[in-house]
Design a protein around this motif. Structure first.
Motif, mmCIF file in Angstrom:
data_model
loop_
_atom_site.group_PDB
_atom_site.id
_atom_site.type_symbol
_atom_site.label_atom_id
_atom_site.label_comp_id
_atom_site.label_asym_id
_atom_site.label_seq_id
_atom_site.Cartn_x
_atom_site.Cartn_y
_atom_site.Cartn_z
ATOM 1 N N UNK A 187 38.995 -24.153 -11.583
ATOM 2 C CA UNK A 187 37.894 -23.590 -12.199
ATOM 3 C C UNK A 187 38.642 -22.327 -11.666
ATOM 4 N N UNK A 188 38.817 -22.749 -10.062
ATOM 5 C CA UNK A 188 39.336 -20.706 -8.957
ATOM 6 C C UNK A 188 40.706 -20.912 -9.766
ATOM 7 N N UNK A 189 41.360 -21.700 -9.890
ATOM 8 C CA UNK A 189 42.856 -21.088 -9.879
ATOM 9 C C UNK A 189 42.545 -20.289 -11.714
ATOM 10 N N UNK A 190 42.987 -20.989 -12.238
ATOM 11 C CA UNK A 190 42.857 -20.285 -13.816
ATOM 12 C C UNK A 190 41.474 -19.037 -13.669
ATOM 13 N N UNK B 24 41.697 -17.085 -11.539
ATOM 14 C CA UNK B 24 42.922 -15.788 -10.659
ATOM 15 C C UNK B 24 44.025 -15.525 -11.667
ATOM 16 N N UNK B 25 44.311 -17.126 -11.689
ATOM 17 C CA UNK B 25 45.301 -17.107 -12.822
ATOM 18 C C UNK B 25 45.377 -15.863 -15.079
ATOM 19 N N UNK B 26 44.080 -15.498 -15.181
ATOM 20 C CA UNK B 26 43.578 -15.308 -16.155
ATOM 21 C C UNK B 26 43.434 -13.206 -15.365
ATOM 22 N N UNK B 27 42.618 -12.890 -13.731
ATOM 23 C CA UNK B 27 42.295 -11.955 -13.141
ATOM 24 C C UNK B 27 44.196 -10.892 -13.221
ATOM 25 N N UNK C 30 29.322 -17.301 -4.171
ATOM 26 C CA UNK C 30 30.356 -16.311 -4.640
ATOM 27 C C UNK C 30 32.167 -16.973 -4.359
ATOM 28 N N UNK C 31 33.429 -17.954 -4.617
ATOM 29 C CA UNK C 31 34.635 -17.644 -4.503
ATOM 30 C C UNK C 31 35.465 -17.411 -5.757
ATOM 31 N N UNK C 32 36.896 -17.124 -5.279
ATOM 32 C CA UNK C 32 37.800 -16.766 -5.682
ATOM 33 C C UNK C 32 36.936 -16.704 -7.234
#
Length: 385
Positions: free
Chosen positions: A336-339, A341-344, A244-246
């Motif tokens: 996918x990580x950026x998206x 994080x943006x959601x969280x 699991x990463x970001x």
């Protein structure tokens, strides 16, 4: 260094129902603290000797909760009208007779020392003082949604609080006020008694919270400070088939070992947010010795940090995460990580950055022993909380 103000006392009127604002506005949140706390804190910071907070009979618990941690204030019970509440506050306050008393509405939370200083200074040469703003807009009379006439705005002022008076002058003026009439404010009462009330410069920020939309405007007036926090985390590799990463699960021939899901990116980011607030670190909030966090999703830790920021009236501005490893390759998963994080974090995508780098085969990450992450978080906080 600011000069000390002359000795004064204050009454904060907070006994209203706030029906036009959708409820008792004095207990609502503004910039991370109850509305009433702003005024009481401002008076205490200005050096007030004694503060009486007038609240409804059934609101004492709310007052103690809203003003917890502040000292130098006490409660009085309000009356059926604002004038009765002020008089109850005067009775609770008592003399000395010549001491200046400021009467302030809790619904005007953004009070500062300069306004307090101006009304106290004006009281030296008058029987009362009130802050006010000149009327800037043109005024019209209306009848059934039609313009019925113009009102000259010359010599018209928008009165604010705190209004300042000598204790004995104000109590005598109220004693002489006709019982069958409603007093709009203390300046009117003192003028009826023959007192001279001086107008001093008010403050646009000292707006009265009357309607629900006023809260958004007041939030915009609150001074804010920008802070930056830094976080770092590292975990060793162990047997597994994914990592699991970001907030994104990536298939891999190893996994990161940790008490939770070992998401180093989220751990570093959580520490960055907590660090920007001066609120400890992830280990303080989620001790690795606590079995309830065994295998927990690190998203819980990140959400907790954001909730603590929000509770203080703050907000995230942007975040930047760097993953340091030889493997797995981060680039195919970076979007996918950026998206996620943006959601969280409830941030726009362009306020979220995820990068990756290697150490050119040097150190524990270069030897493939573990993965490291570092993060920066920029936040805004009210200047006084």
């Amino acid at each position: 260094m600011t000069s000390p103000l002359p000795a004064f006392a204050a009454i904060v009127v907070a006994a209203g129902s706030g029906s036009r604002a959708g409820g008792a506005k004095q207990w609502r949140d503004l910039g991370g603290q109850p509305v009433i706390r702003w005024s009481v804190a401002a008076l205490l910071e200005a050096g007030v000797e004694d503060v009486v907070v007038v609240v409804a009979r059934d609101a004492e618990a709310e007052a103690h909760a809203a003003l917890a941690g502040l000292t130098g204030w006490r409660l009085a019970t309000g009356g059926a009208t604002r004038a009765e509440s002020v008089q109850n506050g005067l009775t609770a306050l008592g003399g000395p007779a010549e001491r200046p008393v400021l009467i302030h509405d809790a619904a005007r939370p953004l009070l500062d020392r300069e306004v307090i200083a101006r009304v106290l200074a004006a009281l030296e040469h008058a029987d009362g003082a009130l802050p006010a703003l000149p009327v800037a807009d043109s005024l019209r009379r209306g009848a059934e949604d039609l313009v019925a006439g113009e009102v000259a705005r010359d010599d018209l002022w928008r009165a604010q609080t705190p209004q300042a008076f000598r204790y004995d002058m104000l109590t005598a003026a109220y004693a002489a006020w006709p019982a069958e009439e409603v007093a709009t404010d203390e300046a009117t009462v003192v003028q009826r008694k023959g007192g001279r009330v001086r107008i001093v410069a008010g403050d646009t920020r000292l707006m009265k919270l009357t309607y629900p939309e006023d809260f958004a405007m007041a939030e915009a007036y609150i001074p804010r400070q920008i802070r930056v926090g830094q976080g770092f985390d590292a975990h060793r590799w162990g047997p597994g088939d994914a990592v699991w990463l970001c907030g994104v699960e990536i298939p891999h021939d190893q996994t990161l070992i940790g008490h939770s899901d070992a998401d180093a990116g989220l751990h570093a980011l959580t520490d960055a947010i907590l660090g920007a607030m001066g609120d400890g670190d992830i280990g303080d909030h989620f001790p690795p010795t606590d079995p309830q966090w065994k295998g927990a999703s690190s998203e819980l830790f990140l959400i907790h940090a954001v909730q603590r920021l929000t509770a203080r009236g703050g907000r995230l501005v942007n975040v930047d995460v760097t993953l340091i490893c030889e493997r797995p390759k981060v680039k195919p998963h970076r979007q996918a990580m950026r998206e996620r994080l943006a959601e969280l974090l409830v941030l726009p995508l362009d306020a979220v950055s995820v990068k990756a780098t290697t150490t050119e085969a040097m150190g524990f990450t270069g030897r493939g022993e573990g993965l490291a992450a570092q993060a920066l978080a920029t936040i805004e906080l009210p200047a006084r909380v």
